[in-house]
Design a protein around this motif. Sequence first.
Motif, PDB file in Angstrom:
ATOM      1  N   LEU A 133       0.823  -1.096  -0.155  1.00  0.00           N
ATOM      2  CA  LEU A 133       0.073  -0.160   0.032  1.00  0.00           C
ATOM      3  C   LEU A 133       0.925   1.365   0.065  1.00  0.00           C
ATOM      4  O   LEU A 133       1.871   1.239   0.722  1.00  0.00           O
ATOM      5  CB  LEU A 133      -0.865  -0.037   1.377  1.00  0.00           C
ATOM      6  CG  LEU A 133      -1.975   1.026   1.410  1.00  0.00           C
ATOM      7  CD1 LEU A 133      -3.191   0.294   0.668  1.00  0.00           C
ATOM      8  CD2 LEU A 133      -2.425   1.065   2.833  1.00  0.00           C
ATOM      9  N   ARG A 139       0.163   6.577   3.444  1.00  0.00           N
ATOM     10  CA  ARG A 139      -0.735   7.758   3.335  1.00  0.00           C
ATOM     11  C   ARG A 139      -0.695   9.099   4.498  1.00  0.00           C
ATOM     12  O   ARG A 139      -0.167   8.561   5.439  1.00  0.00           O
ATOM     13  CB  ARG A 139      -2.182   7.636   3.618  1.00  0.00           C
ATOM     14  CG  ARG A 139      -2.673   6.109   2.899  1.00  0.00           C
ATOM     15  CD  ARG A 139      -3.078   6.460   1.485  1.00  0.00           C
ATOM     16  NE  ARG A 139      -4.189   5.630   0.738  1.00  0.00           N
ATOM     17  CZ  ARG A 139      -3.751   4.705   0.018  1.00  0.00           C
ATOM     18  NH1 ARG A 139      -2.568   4.371  -0.254  1.00  0.00           N
ATOM     19  NH2 ARG A 139      -4.706   3.987  -0.611  1.00  0.00           N
ATOM     20  N   GLU A 151      -2.546  10.498   6.409  1.00  0.00           N
ATOM     21  CA  GLU A 151      -3.209  10.434   7.488  1.00  0.00           C
ATOM     22  C   GLU A 151      -2.834   9.384   8.378  1.00  0.00           C
ATOM     23  O   GLU A 151      -3.047   9.167   9.674  1.00  0.00           O
ATOM     24  CB  GLU A 151      -4.658  10.225   7.188  1.00  0.00           C
ATOM     25  CG  GLU A 151      -5.042   9.056   6.124  1.00  0.00           C
ATOM     26  CD  GLU A 151      -5.212   9.183   4.850  1.00  0.00           C
ATOM     27  OE1 GLU A 151      -4.379  10.224   4.363  1.00  0.00           O
ATOM     28  OE2 GLU A 151      -5.764   8.427   3.966  1.00  0.00           O
ATOM     29  N   ASN A 165      -2.378  -0.479  10.675  1.00  0.00           N
ATOM     30  CA  ASN A 165      -3.221   0.229   9.786  1.00  0.00           C
ATOM     31  C   ASN A 165      -3.806  -0.903   9.031  1.00  0.00           C
ATOM     32  O   ASN A 165      -3.270  -1.317   8.058  1.00  0.00           O
ATOM     33  CB  ASN A 165      -2.378   1.036   8.808  1.00  0.00           C
ATOM     34  CG  ASN A 165      -3.327   1.530   7.916  1.00  0.00           C
ATOM     35  OD1 ASN A 165      -4.425   1.427   7.875  1.00  0.00           O
ATOM     36  ND2 ASN A 165      -2.747   2.083   6.897  1.00  0.00           N
ATOM     37  N   PRO A 166      -4.818  -1.882   9.561  1.00  0.00           N
ATOM     38  CA  PRO A 166      -5.268  -3.113   8.780  1.00  0.00           C
ATOM     39  C   PRO A 166      -5.958  -2.816   7.864  1.00  0.00           C
ATOM     40  O   PRO A 166      -6.307  -1.419   7.639  1.00  0.00           O
ATOM     41  CB  PRO A 166      -5.950  -3.585  10.168  1.00  0.00           C
ATOM     42  CG  PRO A 166      -6.602  -2.322  10.697  1.00  0.00           C
ATOM     43  CD  PRO A 166      -5.399  -1.319  10.747  1.00  0.00           C
ATOM     44  N   PRO A 167      -6.348  -3.539   6.905  1.00  0.00           N
ATOM     45  CA  PRO A 167      -7.189  -3.406   6.034  1.00  0.00           C
ATOM     46  C   PRO A 167      -8.808  -2.944   6.416  1.00  0.00           C
ATOM     47  O   PRO A 167      -9.352  -3.913   7.075  1.00  0.00           O
ATOM     48  CB  PRO A 167      -7.256  -4.803   5.053  1.00  0.00           C
ATOM     49  CG  PRO A 167      -6.461  -5.642   6.160  1.00  0.00           C
ATOM     50  CD  PRO A 167      -6.022  -4.995   6.857  1.00  0.00           C
ATOM     51  N   THR A 216     -11.361  -0.993   4.355  1.00  0.00           N
ATOM     52  CA  THR A 216     -12.373  -0.528   3.295  1.00  0.00           C
ATOM     53  C   THR A 216     -13.265  -1.562   2.944  1.00  0.00           C
ATOM     54  O   THR A 216     -12.991  -2.759   2.852  1.00  0.00           O
ATOM     55  CB  THR A 216     -11.439   0.028   2.255  1.00  0.00           C
ATOM     56  OG1 THR A 216     -10.909  -0.944   1.374  1.00  0.00           O
ATOM     57  CG2 THR A 216     -10.416   1.052   2.641  1.00  0.00           C
ATOM     58  N   VAL A 263      -6.948   3.322  -6.519  1.00  0.00           N
ATOM     59  CA  VAL A 263      -6.641   2.536  -5.401  1.00  0.00           C
ATOM     60  C   VAL A 263      -7.121   1.077  -5.671  1.00  0.00           C
ATOM     61  O   VAL A 263      -6.280   0.328  -5.534  1.00  0.00           O
ATOM     62  CB  VAL A 263      -7.256   3.099  -3.912  1.00  0.00           C
ATOM     63  CG1 VAL A 263      -6.942   2.268  -2.812  1.00  0.00           C
ATOM     64  CG2 VAL A 263      -6.824   4.678  -3.778  1.00  0.00           C
ATOM     65  N   ALA A 298      -4.022  -5.669   1.509  1.00  0.00           N
ATOM     66  CA  ALA A 298      -3.745  -4.390   2.690  1.00  0.00           C
ATOM     67  C   ALA A 298      -5.206  -3.489   2.718  1.00  0.00           C
ATOM     68  O   ALA A 298      -5.262  -2.435   3.491  1.00  0.00           O
ATOM     69  CB  ALA A 298      -2.768  -3.533   1.756  1.00  0.00           C
ATOM     70  N   LEU A 299      -6.216  -3.884   1.743  1.00  0.00           N
ATOM     71  CA  LEU A 299      -7.265  -2.784   1.805  1.00  0.00           C
ATOM     72  C   LEU A 299      -8.654  -3.275   2.201  1.00  0.00           C
ATOM     73  O   LEU A 299      -9.562  -2.702   2.689  1.00  0.00           O
ATOM     74  CB  LEU A 299      -7.504  -2.222   0.405  1.00  0.00           C
ATOM     75  CG  LEU A 299      -6.692  -1.233  -0.140  1.00  0.00           C
ATOM     76  CD1 LEU A 299      -6.748  -1.416  -1.853  1.00  0.00           C
ATOM     77  CD2 LEU A 299      -6.529  -0.068   0.224  1.00  0.00           C
ATOM     78  N   GLU A 305      -5.311   2.637  13.159  1.00  0.00           N
ATOM     79  CA  GLU A 305      -5.918   3.274  12.088  1.00  0.00           C
ATOM     80  C   GLU A 305      -7.387   2.873  11.788  1.00  0.00           C
ATOM     81  O   GLU A 305      -7.509   1.601  11.926  1.00  0.00           O
ATOM     82  CB  GLU A 305      -5.066   3.679  10.807  1.00  0.00           C
ATOM     83  CG  GLU A 305      -5.605   4.464   9.891  1.00  0.00           C
ATOM     84  CD  GLU A 305      -4.708   4.729   8.724  1.00  0.00           C
ATOM     85  OE1 GLU A 305      -3.621   5.042   8.676  1.00  0.00           O
ATOM     86  OE2 GLU A 305      -5.255   5.018   7.598  1.00  0.00           O
TER      87      GLU A 305
END
Length: 290
Positions: free
Chosen positions: A97, A100, A102, A196-198, A200, A209, A217-218, A248
Amino acid sequence: MTLPDSHTTVNQALAWAVETLRDISDTPRLDAEILLAHALGWSRARVLAGVRETISDDTLRMFRTLVQRRAAREPVAYLVGRKEFYGLEFIVDQRVLVPRPETETLVDAALEWARQRRSPHNTLLIADIGTGSGCIAIALAVHLPNALIYATDLSADALTVARQNIELHGVADRVTLLWGDLLAPLPQPVDLLVSNPPYTVLEDIDAGVRLHEPHLALNGGSDGLVVYRRLLAAAPRALRPGGALMLEIGATQAEAVMSLARQAFPTAAVRVVHDLAGRDRVVTVETADG
Ligand code: GLN
């Protein structure tokens, strides 16, 4: 707009690229400058100072290909192979990934906790779960010279990239990469878990993306929360007394993740931290001592 085949100036090349990228990028001018700088082997400042200079045919060919790939929504970071995160440069490609901005909120929260914790004299043990490029683990290692950090990932490909970044930043002696699912590869409980796990729902995210970045990862499953459930259920056994967990989250997930965190850690202090845009971005869980 067409691009002349030779005697093209920096200005002409940029104008063509901005036009070509207008519909797919929020930052067509910036993208064009970064890609042209990459093709020329120049800094962006040098490009801006040299707008009247002529570009060689080879460079122009390379730039054209880069802009066409960007027009197919490939992230700029993959095209140049680099991304800045927390003031550090990271090697990135399709295997990880793109870091980012953020996610810097997660690093800030982790550093703040680490610096204020009550027994700062023993070595701090940290684990970054799903490390990807290694950006979170490495930023923590650089800023916490006394910390030892485990960084896990289920993707062996991602670990190859993380290895390069660990070497690039000279932290191989304090960051240990471990292959495996979430907390499973950790050899011992730690003081601080970060991830920062997947998270979405793949159908809902930006097409660029979804097309180009690793789904492992998403993809947070049908409600985006699947990995938080597994991670939070396993986390109590992976933390030392007085330890903390920082995750996250997507901007709409605070309530759901805080509720999962309270189920897993009924006596802990659970909070949400906002990113620089004011959106909910990190859930922190601080357990009590002893
Ligand atoms: N912030 C990323 C995005 O919106 C998602 C990262 C993740 O799932 N951990 O594309």
